[in-house]
Design an enzyme around this catalytic site. Structure first.
Site, PDB file in Angstrom:
ATOM      1  N   GLU A  70       1.064  -1.428  -0.247  1.00 61.43           N
ATOM      2  CA  GLU A  70      -0.022  -0.310   0.440  1.00 61.43           C
ATOM      3  C   GLU A  70       0.688   1.073   0.014  1.00 61.43           C
ATOM      4  O   GLU A  70       0.515   2.316  -0.442  1.00 61.43           O
ATOM      5  CB  GLU A  70      -0.798  -0.029   0.872  1.00 61.43           C
ATOM      6  CG  GLU A  70      -2.017  -1.242   0.977  1.00 61.43           C
ATOM      7  CD  GLU A  70      -1.918  -2.883   1.428  1.00 61.43           C
ATOM      8  OE1 GLU A  70      -1.881  -3.699   1.104  1.00 61.43           O
ATOM      9  OE2 GLU A  70      -0.966  -2.108   1.781  1.00 61.43           O
ATOM     10  N   HIS A 139      -9.646  -6.446  10.210  1.00 62.64           N
ATOM     11  CA  HIS A 139     -10.494  -5.986   8.395  1.00 62.64           C
ATOM     12  C   HIS A 139     -12.025  -5.945   8.719  1.00 62.64           C
ATOM     13  O   HIS A 139     -12.613  -5.707   7.597  1.00 62.64           O
ATOM     14  CB  HIS A 139      -9.976  -7.321   7.901  1.00 62.64           C
ATOM     15  CG  HIS A 139      -8.929  -8.852   7.461  1.00 62.64           C
ATOM     16  ND1 HIS A 139      -7.885  -9.154   8.756  1.00 62.64           N
ATOM     17  CD2 HIS A 139      -8.368  -8.686   6.480  1.00 62.64           C
ATOM     18  CE1 HIS A 139      -7.493  -8.805   7.242  1.00 62.64           C
ATOM     19  NE2 HIS A 139      -7.099  -8.804   6.490  1.00 62.64           N
TER      20      HIS A 139
END
Length: 343
Positions: A70, A139
Site C-alpha cells: 500500500e 479487517h
C-alpha cells in the site's frame, strides 16, 4: 425512447457495487486520465465487486493489479494525481491505511497546501469498511472518523446504490482528494447478503450528488436519528418498529462527513428536540461526539436530550457473538430512541 422504456430505465434496480462500477466506467470513458489501481481489482474484479467488468472494457493499462504494498501504490497514485491524472486507488480494507499513513496524510491530504496551491491532488481513495462478517480486528473497522479528523480530504460514505453512483461521479471529478468509503455489507455480493434498502433504482445517465448534502431518509416529529452507511438501514428498521408504538423517528443519512451538513441536522433537532447519533466507528473522539457538538454550538436551546450509539472502545472481536455484541444493531438504536423520547 418510448415512455415505457423511460419508465423501465428509471426503475431498474442496481446493487451498490454495480452502481459504483457504472459511475466509474462512465468517468473512465469520458476522461482517459482516470484509472483504477489496487489489490485484486483487475482479474478478480475486487473482492467486494468494486471493479467487476472494468478490466474487460478498459484493459490493464487503466485497471491495474498492484503488489501488496500500500505504501508504494498509494504513493504512486498521489504522484500521478499531481501530474494531472485522476487515479482511483483502492485499499482492500480500510484497516490497511496504517501502513500507508505517510502517503495518505502527509502527501495526499497536505500536498496542495504545502505547495501553496501549485499542485492539486485529484485522487479518489476507496476502501471497504465495517464489520458484521467475522473477520476480526484488522479487517473489520470503520474508521471514517479518522479520515474526517485529518484536514485536507473529503470523506464520502454512501448507503444506497443511488447515492453511491452520484457520489462517485462527484468524487472522481473533484480536484481535491476524496476518501470514498463503502460498507462491505451494503455492496450486494452473494456471499455477504445485504439488508433491505441499499439496492435502489438508479438512472442510467450520469448525475452527481453534491458533497455536504445530507438526506432525510425518513421524516419524523419526535426524535432525530443521525447516522450513515450500514446503520442508515438499521435506523430505518428501528424507526418502523418504533412507529408501531407511536414514536415518530426522523432518520438523516449524512452521506458525507467532510463537508458535513450541519444545517440539515440542526433543522431536524429544532423540530424534534431529541437527538440520537448512531455510528459504527468507535465512540470516543469520533463522529457521535462531533455531531452532538455541532448541534450544541449552533442550537443548544433546541436540544432537550442526547443519546449516542457506537462501537465501544475495543478491537473488533472475531467471534460472532462477541462481534454482534459490540456492533450496534436495530435493537440498540430502538432502545436509544425510546430513551431519548421518554427523557
Amino acid at each position: 425512447m418510448a415512455q415505457e422504456e423511460r419508465r423501465q430505465a428509471v426503475e431498474r434496480e442496481l446493487t451498490m457495487s454495480r452502481a459504483m462500477v457504472e459511475g466509474i466506467a462512465h468517468e473512465m470513458r469520458e476522461d482517459d486520465e482516470v484509472f483504477y489501481m489496487g489489490e485484486d481489482v483487475a482479474d478478480y474484479g475486487g473482492i467486494f465487486d468494486s471493479t467487476e467488468g472494468l478490466l474487460e472494457e478498459f484493459g490493464r493499462d487503466r485497471v491495474m493489479d498492484v503488489p501488496i504494498s500500500e505504501t508504494a501504490y498509494l504513493g504512486a497514485a498521489v504522484g500521478a494525481a499531481q501530474e494531472g491524472m485522476r487515479p482511483i486507488a483502492e485499499l482492500m480494507f480500510v484497516d490497511f491505511f496504517g501502513v500507508a499513513m505517510d502517503q495518505i496524510y502527509n502527501q495526499l491530504a497536505k500536498n496542495t497546501y504545502m505547495s501553496g496551491g501549485a499542485v492539486n491532488v485529484p485522487m479518489v481513495l476507496t476502501a471497504a469498511v465495517g464489520g458484521t462478517y467475522n473477520d476480526a480486528a484488522q479487517h473489520s473497522q470503520t474508521l471514517y472518523g479518522t479520515f474526517a479528523h485529518l484536514p485536507g480530504m473529503k470523506v464520502v460514505v454512501p448507503s444506497t446504490a443511488y447515492d453511491a453512483k452520484g457520489l462517485m461521479h462527484n468524487a472522481i471529478r473533484d480536484d481535491d482528494p476524496v476518501v470514498y468509503l463503502f460498507h462491505k455489507r451494503l455492496m450486494g455480493i452473494g456471499w455477504l447478503p445485504a439488508p433491505d434498502g441499499p439496492k435502489t433504482p438508479v438512472p442510467e445517465e450520469e448525475y452527481t450528488i453534491p458533497f455536504g448534502s445530507a438526506d432525510v431518509k425518513r421524516e419524523g416529529e419526535d426524535v432525530t436519528v443521525v447516522t450513515l452507511g450500514l446503520h442508515v438501514h438499521r435506523a430505518l428498521e428501528a424507526a418502523d418498529a418504533l412507529a408501531e408504538d407511536g414514536i415518530d423517528a426522523e432518520v438523516i443519512d449524512l452521506r458525507t462527513l467532510v463537508p458535513l451538513d450541519t444545517e440539515t441536522i440542526r433543522e431536524s433537532v429544532a423540530k424534534t428536540g431529541r437527538l440520537v447519533v448512531v455510528d459504527e466507528d468507535y465512540q470516543s473522539y469520533g463522529v457521535t461526539g462531533e455531531i452532538i457538538a455541532s448541534v450544541a454550538e449552533g442550537g443548544l436551546a433546541d436540544l432537550e436530550t442526547v443519546e449516542r450509539v457506537a462501537v465501544p472502545d475495543v478491537p473488533l472481536p472475531y467471534a460472532r457473538p462477541m462481534e454482534n455484541e459490540v456492533v450496534p444493531d436495530s435493537e440498540d438504536i430502538e432502545s436509544a430512541v425510546r430513551s431519548a423520547h421518554d427523557a
